[in-house]
Design an enzyme around this catalytic site. Structure first.
Site, PDB file in Angstrom:
ATOM      1  N   ASP A   1       0.803  -1.009  -0.146  1.00 57.57           N
ATOM      2  CA  ASP A   1       0.084   0.102  -0.069  1.00 57.57           C
ATOM      3  C   ASP A   1       1.008   1.273   0.185  1.00 57.57           C
ATOM      4  O   ASP A   1       0.557   2.332   0.505  1.00 57.57           O
ATOM      5  CB  ASP A   1      -0.963   0.086   1.140  1.00 57.57           C
ATOM      6  CG  ASP A   1      -1.921  -1.390   1.252  1.00 57.57           C
ATOM      7  OD1 ASP A   1      -2.112  -1.712   0.113  1.00 57.57           O
ATOM      8  OD2 ASP A   1      -2.233  -1.506   2.218  1.00 57.57           O
TER       9      ASP A   1
ATOM     10  N   LYS B   1       1.757   2.221  -5.081  1.00 55.58           N
ATOM     11  CA  LYS B   1       2.314   1.681  -6.407  1.00 55.58           C
ATOM     12  C   LYS B   1       1.520   1.929  -7.307  1.00 55.58           C
ATOM     13  O   LYS B   1       1.837   2.345  -8.444  1.00 55.58           O
ATOM     14  CB  LYS B   1       2.460   0.147  -6.336  1.00 55.58           C
ATOM     15  CG  LYS B   1       3.659  -0.135  -5.183  1.00 55.58           C
ATOM     16  CD  LYS B   1       3.661  -1.691  -4.887  1.00 55.58           C
ATOM     17  CE  LYS B   1       2.393  -2.310  -4.200  1.00 55.58           C
ATOM     18  NZ  LYS B   1       2.166  -2.094  -2.919  1.00 55.58           N
TER      19      LYS B   1
ATOM     20  N   GLY C   1      -4.364  -4.380  -3.847  1.00 58.22           N
ATOM     21  CA  GLY C   1      -5.395  -3.197  -4.010  1.00 58.22           C
ATOM     22  C   GLY C   1      -4.864  -2.005  -4.454  1.00 58.22           C
ATOM     23  O   GLY C   1      -4.152  -1.457  -3.724  1.00 58.22           O
ATOM     24  N   HIS C   2      -4.723  -1.638  -5.758  1.00 55.07           N
ATOM     25  CA  HIS C   2      -3.923  -0.662  -6.284  1.00 55.07           C
ATOM     26  C   HIS C   2      -4.843   0.473  -6.649  1.00 55.07           C
ATOM     27  O   HIS C   2      -5.906   0.415  -7.548  1.00 55.07           O
ATOM     28  CB  HIS C   2      -3.048  -0.915  -7.412  1.00 55.07           C
ATOM     29  CG  HIS C   2      -1.975  -1.880  -7.078  1.00 55.07           C
ATOM     30  ND1 HIS C   2      -1.109  -2.329  -7.896  1.00 55.07           N
ATOM     31  CD2 HIS C   2      -1.646  -2.403  -5.564  1.00 55.07           C
ATOM     32  CE1 HIS C   2      -0.376  -3.267  -6.933  1.00 55.07           C
ATOM     33  NE2 HIS C   2      -0.913  -3.387  -5.917  1.00 55.07           N
TER      34      HIS C   2
ATOM     35  N   GLN D   1       1.919  -5.746  -3.239  1.00 56.01           N
ATOM     36  CA  GLN D   1       2.519  -5.936  -1.861  1.00 56.01           C
ATOM     37  C   GLN D   1       3.656  -5.386  -1.674  1.00 56.01           C
ATOM     38  O   GLN D   1       3.935  -4.354  -2.471  1.00 56.01           O
ATOM     39  CB  GLN D   1       2.570  -7.389  -1.402  1.00 56.01           C
ATOM     40  CG  GLN D   1       1.315  -8.142  -1.391  1.00 56.01           C
ATOM     41  CD  GLN D   1       0.782  -8.814  -2.663  1.00 56.01           C
ATOM     42  OE1 GLN D   1       1.450  -9.493  -3.463  1.00 56.01           O
ATOM     43  NE2 GLN D   1      -0.560  -8.319  -2.711  1.00 56.01           N
TER      44      GLN D   1
HETATM   45  P1  GDP Z   1      -0.827   0.323  -3.500  1.00 60.83           P
HETATM   46  O1  GDP Z   1      -1.388  -0.938  -3.176  1.00 60.83           O
HETATM   47  O2  GDP Z   1       0.647   0.629  -3.222  1.00 60.83           O
HETATM   48  O3  GDP Z   1      -1.046   0.779  -4.951  1.00 60.83           O
HETATM   49  O4  GDP Z   1      -1.314   1.363  -2.523  1.00 60.83           O
HETATM   50  P2  GDP Z   1      -3.005   1.536  -2.221  1.00 60.83           P
HETATM   51  O5  GDP Z   1      -3.721   2.053  -3.341  1.00 60.83           O
HETATM   52  O6  GDP Z   1      -3.648   0.434  -1.589  1.00 60.83           O
HETATM   53  O7  GDP Z   1      -3.008   2.740  -1.016  1.00 60.83           O
HETATM   54  C1  GDP Z   1      -2.296   3.901  -1.188  1.00 60.83           C
HETATM   55  C2  GDP Z   1      -3.596   4.859  -1.033  1.00 60.83           C
HETATM   56  O8  GDP Z   1      -2.921   6.207  -1.061  1.00 60.83           O
HETATM   57  C3  GDP Z   1      -4.767   5.189  -2.019  1.00 60.83           C
HETATM   58  O9  GDP Z   1      -5.782   5.277  -1.500  1.00 60.83           O
HETATM   59  C4  GDP Z   1      -4.357   6.200  -2.989  1.00 60.83           C
HETATM   60  O10 GDP Z   1      -5.053   7.121  -3.446  1.00 60.83           O
HETATM   61  C5  GDP Z   1      -3.488   7.155  -2.019  1.00 60.83           C
HETATM   62  N1  GDP Z   1      -2.185   7.791  -2.182  1.00 60.83           N
HETATM   63  C6  GDP Z   1      -1.316   7.521  -3.056  1.00 60.83           C
HETATM   64  N2  GDP Z   1      -0.316   8.559  -3.097  1.00 60.83           N
HETATM   65  C7  GDP Z   1      -0.912   9.596  -2.556  1.00 60.83           C
HETATM   66  C8  GDP Z   1      -0.143  10.699  -2.022  1.00 60.83           C
HETATM   67  O11 GDP Z   1       0.884  11.148  -2.521  1.00 60.83           O
HETATM   68  N3  GDP Z   1      -0.808  11.306  -0.940  1.00 60.83           N
HETATM   69  C9  GDP Z   1      -1.979  11.003  -0.484  1.00 60.83           C
HETATM   70  N4  GDP Z   1      -2.732  11.788   0.184  1.00 60.83           N
HETATM   71  N5  GDP Z   1      -2.700  10.068  -0.923  1.00 60.83           N
HETATM   72  C10 GDP Z   1      -2.127   9.213  -1.603  1.00 60.83           C
HETATM   73  P1  IMO Z   2      -0.865  -4.155  -2.189  1.00 60.37           P
HETATM   74  O1  IMO Z   2      -0.545  -4.563  -3.678  1.00 60.37           O
HETATM   75  C1  IMO Z   2      -0.896  -4.525   2.072  1.00 60.37           C
HETATM   76  C2  IMO Z   2      -1.028  -8.592   3.792  1.00 60.37           C
HETATM   77  C3  IMO Z   2      -2.331  -8.883   4.197  1.00 60.37           C
HETATM   78  C4  IMO Z   2      -1.594  -9.971   5.382  1.00 60.37           C
HETATM   79  C5  IMO Z   2      -0.810 -10.956   4.526  1.00 60.37           C
HETATM   80  C6  IMO Z   2      -1.053 -11.903   4.084  1.00 60.37           C
HETATM   81  O2  IMO Z   2      -2.191  -3.206  -2.315  1.00 60.37           O
HETATM   82  O3  IMO Z   2       0.232  -3.417  -1.676  1.00 60.37           O
HETATM   83  P2  IMO Z   2      -2.559 -12.930   1.883  1.00 60.37           P
HETATM   84  O4  IMO Z   2      -3.993 -12.499   1.370  1.00 60.37           O
HETATM   85  O5  IMO Z   2      -1.438 -12.298   0.724  1.00 60.37           O
HETATM   86  O6  IMO Z   2      -2.212 -14.241   2.114  1.00 60.37           O
HETATM   87  O7  IMO Z   2      -2.236 -11.854   3.269  1.00 60.37           O
HETATM   88  O8  IMO Z   2      -0.239  -9.763   3.374  1.00 60.37           O
HETATM   89  N1  IMO Z   2      -1.354  -8.048   2.377  1.00 60.37           N
HETATM   90  C7  IMO Z   2      -1.266  -6.968   2.028  1.00 60.37           C
HETATM   91  N2  IMO Z   2      -1.047  -5.702   2.685  1.00 60.37           N
HETATM   92  N3  IMO Z   2      -1.123  -4.215   0.679  1.00 60.37           N
HETATM   93  C8  IMO Z   2      -1.222  -5.656   0.056  1.00 60.37           C
HETATM   94  O9  IMO Z   2      -1.008  -5.091  -1.449  1.00 60.37           O
HETATM   95  C9  IMO Z   2      -1.258  -6.943   0.523  1.00 60.37           C
HETATM   96  N4  IMO Z   2      -1.431  -7.923   0.049  1.00 60.37           N
HETATM   97  C10 IMO Z   2      -1.697  -8.643   1.135  1.00 60.37           C
HETATM   98  O10 IMO Z   2      -3.108  -7.938   5.055  1.00 60.37           O
HETATM   99  O11 IMO Z   2      -1.205  -9.398   6.364  1.00 60.37           O
HETATM  100 MG    MG Z   3      -2.929  -1.468  -1.714  1.00 56.69          MG
END
Ligand code: GDP
Ligand code: IMO
Ligand code: MG
Length: 420
Positions: free
Chosen positions: A12, A15, A39-40, A222
């Site tokens: 998270d 990416k 979840g991107h 991840q």
């Molecule tokens: P990922 O899994 O690495 O793609 O990240 P996620 O989407 O799960 O979580 C990142 C969260 O932060 C999402 O809600 C994005 O919309 C938000 N986000 C990404 N970059 C920024 C930033 O620079 N500032 C803020 N405030 N939010 C951001």
């Molecule tokens: P993105 O790509 C954050 C965590 C789960 C749990 C552990 C194992 O959005 O960054 P799993 O379902 O893979 O067996 O869970 O890994 N986890 C993540 N945490 N971002 C993710 O993906 C994750 N994918 C799995 O919360 O702790």
């Molecule tokens: Mg994510």
């Protein structure tokens, strides 16, 4: 030319947002590991999209998107995601290619994930319950089924054997709360949908594209601290989330890799269980969660929050061979008087700068850095950034020994600053 984007923390890191920003420079975006546990989030204009299986290049015209062989693929999740995207991007299905080698997540893999977590009781991983662990388990124990199998004659018979095998395992876990017929009906409907997609030998597709001079971006899911080998085992995911995983998950040789782009948040978060040395279980942690809107993009769970951990970050940069560092969510730290960053750990009375075998009982040692009173998301260029923020960057760069090349200061595409 192959570049790789990977997360340097516990996932998270933003990416999806970064891939969306830099996709302009690429012809092909490819996922190489993980599955719908990811979840991107992409924010385009005022609309937010969360992608689980489909690479984050899908919203850019002319970009091809590959789901590589190292991914674990849930047809039901894919169908829903594709249908949602097709409602806004009408050629999305023409620009997606799925590897024959990707392993299939069966409905019973998801049930087994739940049953195994339940059996673990207090020591559960906190998995996303998407069936990731059981599907990779079947892959490694040579019991899996792959996308290519859905086009084979004996598919139905082999599938039935697997499902029966899984049902026996579920009985062993005393897990009975499911309606297998309903689940299979939905799954078969989705498999029929997937059969109509471009199913390819992605290793040939990608190597030939690279030979022709295509620019390929591998999109990690991840993060490094969730890596099966180098993460905080056993509280990890079941795949190789690190940059080397891109070669294995795509079938592209390592000498093709050009840049390795490591993404980290300006602080730290973790969702699910497991050790987290710099975690803040106080008002400051709550403030980070609130300002950063730290709730899981896949499960909606509140994310645990804490200060930036430079011991862990330097370890992640080393393991991945990061060549470019990108900081995200810098704006979330706006308004803090003082920021803290962990620079050493104390473990068994000894201080260390290395990320140890177990971080269960480490105590982080912090440096304090003055915060800034500015609204970073309103700033468009490096020169206009407040001096305190530049000092924060410099501290990190000096500690890690790498330049930060880009800073994300908001969820939207345009909220991104390239550094000099
Ligand atoms: P990922 O899994 O690495 O793609 O990240 P996620 O989407 O799960 O979580 C990142 C969260 O932060 C999402 O809600 C994005 O919309 C938000 N986000 C990404 N970059 C920024 C930033 O620079 N500032 C803020 N405030 N939010 C951001
Ligand atoms: P993105 O790509 C954050 C965590 C789960 C749990 C552990 C194992 O959005 O960054 P799993 O379902 O893979 O067996 O869970 O890994 N986890 C993540 N945490 N971002 C993710 O993906 C994750 N994918 C799995 O919360 O702790
Ligand atoms: Mg994510």
């Amino acid at each position: 030319m192959l570049d790789v984007v990977i997360g340097l923390q516990w996932g998270d890191e933003g990416k999806g947002k970064v891939v969306d920003v830099i996709t302009e420079d690429y012809d092909i975006i490819a996922r190489f590991q993980g599955g719908p546990n990811a979840g991107h989030t992409l924010k385009i204009g005022d609309t937010q999209y969360v992608l689980h299986l489909i690479p984050s290049g899908i919203f850019r015209a002319n970009t091809f998107n590959v789901i590589g062989g190292g991914v674990v693929f849930d047809p039901v999740v894919f169908k829903k995601e594709m249908d949602d995207i097709l409602a806004v991007v009408n050629d999305a299905d023409k620009r997606i290619y799925i590897s024959r080698r990707a392993h299939l997540i069966l409905p019973t893999h998801r049930l087994l994930d739940a049953a195994q977590e339940q059996a673990k009781g207090k020591s559960k991983i906190g998995s996303t319950l998407r069936g990731i662990g059981p599907t990779y388990t079947d892959k490694i124990s040579r019991n899996g089924m792959r996308i290519g199998d859905i086009l084979m004659k004996d598919f139905d018979r082999r599938l039935k054997d697997k499902i029966d095998q899984h049902k026996r395992l579920l009985d062993f876990y005393n897990y009975h709360d499911y309606d297998i017929d309903k689940l299979m009906e939905q799954w078969f409907e989705a498999v029929d949908y997937v059969r109509k997609m471009n199913i390819i030998n992605s290793e040939y597709f990608l190597n030939k594209a690279l030979d022709r001079g295509a620019r390929v971006l591998a999109e990690g899911a991840q993060g490094t601290l969730l890596d099966i080998d180098f993460g905080t085992y056993p509280y990890v995911t079941s795949s190789s989330t690190i940059a080397s995983g891109a070669c294995i998950g795509l079938g592209v040789p390592s000498n093709r890799v050009n840049s390795i782009i490591g993404i980290f948040k300006a602080y730290t978060t973790r969702v699910g269980n497991g050790p987290f040395p710099t975690e803040l279980n106080d008002q400051t942690g709550e403030m980070l969660r609130k300002q950063g809107n730290e709730y899981g993009a896949t499960t909606g769970r509140p994310r645990r929050t804490g200060w930036l951990d430079l011991v862990a970050l330097r370890y992640a940069v080393m393991i991945n061979g990061v060549t470019e560092l990108i900081m995200t969510k810098a704006d979330v730290l706006d308004g803090f008087d003082t920021l803290r960053v962990a620079v050493r750990y104390k473990i068994d009375g000894q201080e260390t700068e290395e990320f140890p075998f177990s971080v269960d009982d480490v105590r982080p040692i912090y440096e304090n850095i003055p915060g800034w009173k500015a609204n970073l998301s309103q700033i468009g260029s490096y020169d206009d950034l407040p001096v305190e923020f530049k000092n924060y960057l410099k501290f990190i760069e000096d500690f890690i020994g790498k330049k930060i090349t880009g800073i994300s200061v908001g969820a939207r595409r345009k909220e991104f600053i390239y550094c000099k």
